[in-house]
Motif scaffolding. Structure first.
Motif, PDB file in Angstrom:
ATOM      1  N   UNK A  44      12.903  68.263 -55.107  1.00 26.55           N
ATOM      2  CA  UNK A  44      11.642  67.877 -54.465  1.00 26.55           C
ATOM      3  C   UNK A  44      10.429  68.472 -55.167  1.00 26.55           C
ATOM      4  N   UNK A  45      10.655  69.184 -56.269  1.00 27.49           N
ATOM      5  CA  UNK A  45       9.574  69.792 -57.049  1.00 27.49           C
ATOM      6  C   UNK A  45       8.690  70.669 -56.160  1.00 27.49           C
ATOM      7  N   UNK A  46       9.255  71.791 -55.672  1.00 25.87           N
ATOM      8  CA  UNK A  46       8.490  72.648 -54.757  1.00 25.87           C
ATOM      9  C   UNK A  46       7.315  73.324 -55.459  1.00 25.87           C
ATOM     10  N   UNK A  47       6.325  73.715 -54.694  1.00 26.76           N
ATOM     11  CA  UNK A  47       5.195  74.449 -55.292  1.00 26.76           C
ATOM     12  C   UNK A  47       5.668  75.807 -55.824  1.00 26.76           C
ATOM     13  N   UNK A  48       4.910  76.369 -56.717  1.00 33.95           N
ATOM     14  CA  UNK A  48       5.279  77.629 -57.368  1.00 33.95           C
ATOM     15  C   UNK A  48       5.494  78.759 -56.365  1.00 33.95           C
ATOM     16  N   UNK A  49       4.773  78.737 -55.275  1.00 35.75           N
ATOM     17  CA  UNK A  49       4.909  79.786 -54.261  1.00 35.75           C
ATOM     18  C   UNK A  49       6.279  79.737 -53.573  1.00 35.75           C
ATOM     19  N   UNK A  50       6.925  78.579 -53.552  1.00 32.51           N
ATOM     20  CA  UNK A  50       8.218  78.431 -52.888  1.00 32.51           C
ATOM     21  C   UNK A  50       9.389  78.750 -53.816  1.00 32.51           C
ATOM     22  N   UNK A  51       9.167  78.765 -55.116  1.00 35.69           N
ATOM     23  CA  UNK A  51      10.264  78.963 -56.063  1.00 35.69           C
ATOM     24  C   UNK A  51      11.036  80.266 -55.884  1.00 35.69           C
ATOM     25  N   UNK A  52      10.376  81.397 -55.599  1.00 35.97           N
ATOM     26  CA  UNK A  52      11.167  82.620 -55.389  1.00 35.97           C
ATOM     27  C   UNK A  52      12.163  82.489 -54.240  1.00 35.97           C
ATOM     28  N   UNK A  53      11.772  81.818 -53.170  1.00 33.67           N
ATOM     29  CA  UNK A  53      12.674  81.650 -52.036  1.00 33.67           C
ATOM     30  C   UNK A  53      13.828  80.703 -52.385  1.00 33.67           C
ATOM     31  N   UNK A  54      13.515  79.681 -53.154  1.00 31.37           N
ATOM     32  CA  UNK A  54      14.556  78.745 -53.584  1.00 31.37           C
ATOM     33  C   UNK A  54      15.528  79.462 -54.531  1.00 31.37           C
ATOM     34  N   UNK A  55      15.023  80.314 -55.398  1.00 28.31           N
ATOM     35  CA  UNK A  55      15.891  81.022 -56.337  1.00 28.31           C
ATOM     36  C   UNK A  55      16.779  82.047 -55.640  1.00 28.31           C
ATOM     37  N   UNK A  56      16.371  82.534 -54.487  1.00 34.26           N
ATOM     38  CA  UNK A  56      17.227  83.448 -53.732  1.00 34.26           C
ATOM     39  C   UNK A  56      18.525  82.767 -53.298  1.00 34.26           C
TER      40      UNK A  56
END
Length: 101
Positions: A44-56
């Protein structure tokens, strides 16, 4: 990506303290759910602010799956004399996914 690897290392470090509920089958299910959430969110191409949570979610998508798979080839679960053949099958299947160049 480093954040996901750190989360994976933490999962491995505390894997011995997981409740008995987390048998190999449950770890594989949790890993599959984590992978679905992680890669679904990345699609879904998340915003940069969401990437750390997705990488967890890497701790689940790889870490829980790895722990679950190893749980199936551990010696106590295998009948006497079958642990090594199970581990050899697991390693050969893993090796086929990453051929030497």
């Amino acid at each position: 990506m480093a954040l996901g690897v750190i989360a994976e290392i933490v999962l491995f470090a505390y894997s011995g303290r997981l409740p008995p509920f987390f048998q190999p089958t449950m770890l594989l299910i949790v890993g599959a759910i984590g992978a679905t959430l992680r890669w679904g969110a990345m699609a879904l191409d998340p915003p940069a602010m969401a990437l750390p949570f997705v990488q967890l979610l890497h701790a689940l998508s790889f870490g829980a799956t790895h722990l679950g798979a190893l749980g199936f080839v551990r010696a106590p679960r295998a009948p006497w004399g079958r642990a090594r053949p199970r581990k050899a099958i697991w390693q050969s299947r893993s090796a086929r996914r990453w051929p030497a160049r």
